[in-house]
Structure formats: C-alpha cells, structure tokens
Design an enzyme around this catalytic site. Structure first.
Site, PDB file in Angstrom:
ATOM      1  CG  ASP A  45      -2.222   0.746   1.377  1.00 34.42           C
ATOM      2  OD1 ASP A  45      -1.605   2.213   0.654  1.00 34.42           O
ATOM      3  OD2 ASP A  45      -3.391   0.982   1.835  1.00 34.42           O
ATOM      4  CE  LYS A  49      -8.089   8.578   2.082  1.00 32.83           C
ATOM      5  NZ  LYS A  49      -7.165   7.074   1.859  1.00 32.83           N
TER       6      LYS A  49
HETATM    7  C1  PLP Z   1      -7.555   5.675   2.465  1.00 31.43           C
HETATM    8  C2  PLP Z   1      -6.494   4.814   2.854  1.00 31.43           C
HETATM    9  C3  PLP Z   1      -6.889   3.366   2.387  1.00 31.43           C
HETATM   10  C4  PLP Z   1      -8.397   2.817   1.775  1.00 31.43           C
HETATM   11  O1  PLP Z   1      -8.740   3.702   0.540  1.00 31.43           O
HETATM   12  P1  PLP Z   1     -10.429   3.834   0.665  1.00 31.43           P
HETATM   13  O2  PLP Z   1     -10.894   5.076  -0.797  1.00 31.43           O
HETATM   14  O3  PLP Z   1     -10.656   4.898   1.572  1.00 31.43           O
HETATM   15  O4  PLP Z   1     -11.288   3.010   0.986  1.00 31.43           O
HETATM   16  C5  PLP Z   1      -6.083   2.420   2.166  1.00 31.43           C
HETATM   17  N1  PLP Z   1      -4.537   2.937   2.410  1.00 31.43           N
HETATM   18  C6  PLP Z   1      -4.415   3.629   3.374  1.00 31.43           C
HETATM   19  C7  PLP Z   1      -2.687   4.039   3.083  1.00 31.43           C
HETATM   20  C8  PLP Z   1      -5.234   4.881   2.799  1.00 31.43           C
HETATM   21  O5  PLP Z   1      -4.768   6.070   2.941  1.00 31.43           O
END
Ligand code: PLP
Length: 409
Positions: A184, A209
């Site tokens: 991630d 994000k």
């Molecule tokens: C926000 C976020 C997620 C989840 O994503 P969504 O688009 O809110 O479902 C996963 N990993 C990280 C690091 C995040 O900041």
C-alpha cells in the site's frame, strides 16, 4: 530535494493514458456512462464475454458496465504507466481494491502475512474474520519465519499510517521468497516511490488521496502484472467493485498535477516539521525526513523524498490535541489526506478507533498523536494556524498539569 527517482516523471504524469487523444480528436478524456453496450453480433458477444470472464479485456462489445468501462480503462492505463506496471485495475474505493486483492490471493493460499502499522480499515478488515483468510501479523524482521506453505500474500504499507514508519520493500520481498508482496503506497504516490521496481507484485493506492488529489473522488487502484490484473478483474466482475466512470474522469484529471502537488506540499511539510520539532508543546515528531527517522537510508534509494504527511504528539494528551484542533481556522479537522487543502485528524479517535487499544499503544498511536496532511497553502499561513492551535493546547495542558500538581500535594 529530488522530485522523482525517475527521469521526467512530470511529462509522464501529464500524458499518461492520453496517447490516443490526437487520433480521437479530443483534448479531455471522453466519459462513457453506458450501463450496457450493444451486442450486434451474438457470436462476437459471446467471445467478448468469455474473454472478460477469464479476466481479459473485451473483444468488441464491452457487454455490461460492471465488466468493463472505457473511461475506467483509460484511468487504469494512466496509473499503470506511472507505476511502471503492465496493468492496473481500478475499484470503487481503496478498501474495495484491498478486498479484491485478498480474495484473489486467497484462491492460491489462504494465509496472509501482514506487517503493522496499517491503514485502520485494512487492519480491521484483516482482523475481522469477514474474508476466507487466516492472518498472521508479523514484525518486519519476522516475515520470513511467518511464511507457511499456504501463504498466498504478504501485505505491507510504507510509509505507514499514521506513524510514517518506513519499510524496506526489497528486504520484505526477499524474505517473502516466492510469495507475492503487495505494498500500500498511498502515502508515497508514484512520484516518490514505485514498489514494483523493488520487486513487489502489486502496488495499491487509495486514489481517494493524492491521485485524485482534490478531495472529490473515492477510488482505489492496483498496479501489477497482467497475470494478477486478470485475477483482480475476475474478482471485480463477481463482486461488483468497479470504479464509476465519473470518478475515473476525476482521477484522470488529478494525475497531470500530481508531481507538482506532491513536491510543493513536501517542501512545506519540511518547513512545518522543523518548527513543530522545535516547539515546546510537541513531545515527538514522526516524519521520514526527521533526524533519525530513516536509519537505513531508504530516502534516495526507495523514496525520492519524505512526503507530505507529518504525525506529532502534543503535550497534554487527548484534551490538548482536541483543543489544538478546535482552535484551527484554516486547517480542516478531517480524515483523509493528499488533498489540495491541509487536513488534520486524531488517529486514536477516528481512523484507528476500531483497533484494539493495546495494538494502538504498541504501534505508537498514542492519545495525543495528530496526523497532518499538508496541502498547497503557504507554509506561513499554515504555521500561523498551527501556532494558534498550539497556544490553545498549552492552556489546556497547563490547566491539567496544574490540577494534577494540586491533587498530588
Ligand atoms: C484511505 C486509505 C485506504 C482506504 O482507501 P479508501 O479509498 O478510503 O477506501 C487504504 N490505505 C491507506 C494508506 C489509506 O490512506
């Protein structure tokens, strides 16, 4: 500070996914909102359906919008180019993408090794028992010994949320052996880090994000090999988590400015980090660019720069942290990150609320920890707001400390 470890990422970001614009005679991505598609030739329709059911792309008609959408495919092409990947699969959210990865990997091995800290939602999903997986949480150096014959996936996040800890992707990939590693990389963006170049099999982003970047789209993307992309598309067809074409358009709209947004906010984050670290109300700063935060030198090797998120601990715990947030007038108290405007949130109270308090404590997610996502405002305006917040926090901390001193007398 370097903008990217890649040559001319700026130009790539502007043109990725847009190679056919001249031939199409367009200057902005076309949006296709069809929920179904004509199938004039039944035999060709069947062949196209079979191709997509096997995880491929349509042969002629796209048949139905849950299977494929051209606007979504364009956004996927763009992100694949930015991550140096063969393919990308886009989902309705980052969590839909994570779920699809876990389901696709479970077909090959039900055991998952995960390294904390992780995004709160990811941690909760892994721990919830909702999916047909068996999860071992391991420290970074324990990954090799946590691998079992039925391990189908190693799941990591770097920089981690919310402590901004860095993990060495190549070292985890080595320890994972033949087991695929998913990273991630939401906090880094492809501007600062490209996990596939360090041996990861999949890179995941909450495109909600930085990639969308303007706080107006919820989306998730996985950049990977064509083999894994086919598996993910198969899961997406069955579980229905495809990204909406309007969201895909907004995602595409965010990408050309991604390098400039990240670089600008990163520069501001450096200024704010220095001032926070020197402030008497701050007892700790977590930032990959802070002295001592990157002992193995991952910045410059794995990451082009320390990024735009800062976590810091306020003296006086949760009451002082709350007072700080209430006093802000420019910075928005809100979850999420990577937007044009600066956001602040309290992980123990919001994003990491569902974690076991003992796990929170062990991961350094203390009650006084705040996470700041630096946006595109000027450093001076942001510092004025933070300084006012810190004054308010000081009043609360002094009052609390005064009360404690009196009661212990
Ligand atoms: C926000 C976020 C997620 C989840 O994503 P969504 O688009 O809110 O479902 C996963 N990993 C990280 C690091 C995040 O900041």
């Amino acid at each position: 500070m370097i903008r990217s470890l890649l040559p001319d990422f700026d130009t790539l970001a502007v043109h990725a996914g847009r190679a056919d614009f001249h031939a199409l005679g367009v200057h902005a991505p076309p949006i296709d909102l069809s929920s179904t598609y004509p199938v004039p030739d039944p035999e060709q329709g069947t062949a196209s359906y079979d191709a997509m059911a096997a995880g491929g792309t349509p042969q002629g008609s796209a048949i139905y919008a849950r299977l494929h959408n051209p606007t979504v495919a364009r956004a996927e092409q763009a992100v694949a180019e930015l991550e140096g990947a063969e393919a990308c699969v886009a989902f309705a959210s980052g969590m839909a993408a994570t779920t699809a990865i876990l389901l696709a990997a479970a077909m090959h091995g039900r055991h998952v090794v995960a390294v904390r800290p992780l995004y709160g939602g990811t941690d909760h999903l892994l721990d919830s028992g909702l999916l047909p997986i068996d999860v071992t949480f391991a420290e970074p150096h324990e990954v090799a010994q946590a691998i079992r014959p039925d391990t189908g996936l190693v799941f990591i996040e770097t920089p981690a949320n919310p402590t901004l800890d860095l993990l060495d992707i190549s070292a985890i990939v080595r320890d994972a052996g033949t087991v695929p590693v998913v990273v991630d990389s939401t906090f880094a963006t492809p501007v600062l880090q490209q996990p596939l170049r360090h041996g990861a099999t999949m890179v995941l982003h909450s495109a909600t994000k930085f990639l969308g970047g303007h706080g107006d789209v919820v989306a998730g993307v996985v950049a990977t090999s064509e083999v894994w992309a086919r598996r993910l598309r198969q899961v997406r067809i069955l579980t229905g988590g495809i990204l909406h074409p309007l969201a895909a358009f907004l995602l595409l709209r965010g990408l050309p400015t991604l390098p400039m947004r990240v670089e600008h906010a990163q520069r501001t984050a450096g200024v704010l980090m220095e001032r926070l670290a020197a402030h008497p109300m701050i007892t700790g700063v977590h930032y990959p660019g802070h002295a001592g935060s990157d002992p193995t030198g991952l910045i410059g090797r794995q990451m082009a720069g320390p990024g735009t998120l800062i976590a810091f601990e306020v003296r006086g715990g949760v009451d002082a942290a709350n007072a700080l947030m209430r006093a802000l007038t420019l910075i928005t108290p809100a979850v999420s990150l990577g937007s044009t405007d600066t956001l602040i949130q309290h992980p123990a109270g919001l994003t990491h609320r569902l974690l076991d308090p003992a796990v929170r404590e062990a991961e350094g997610i203390t009650d006084g920890l705040l996470r700041l996502s630096v946006g595109l405002e000027s450093a001076e305006a942001l510092w004025r707001d933070l300084a006012a917040g810190l004054d308010a926090a000081e009043d609360v901390a002094e009052h609390t400390e005064g009360t404690l001193a009196m009661s212990s007398r």
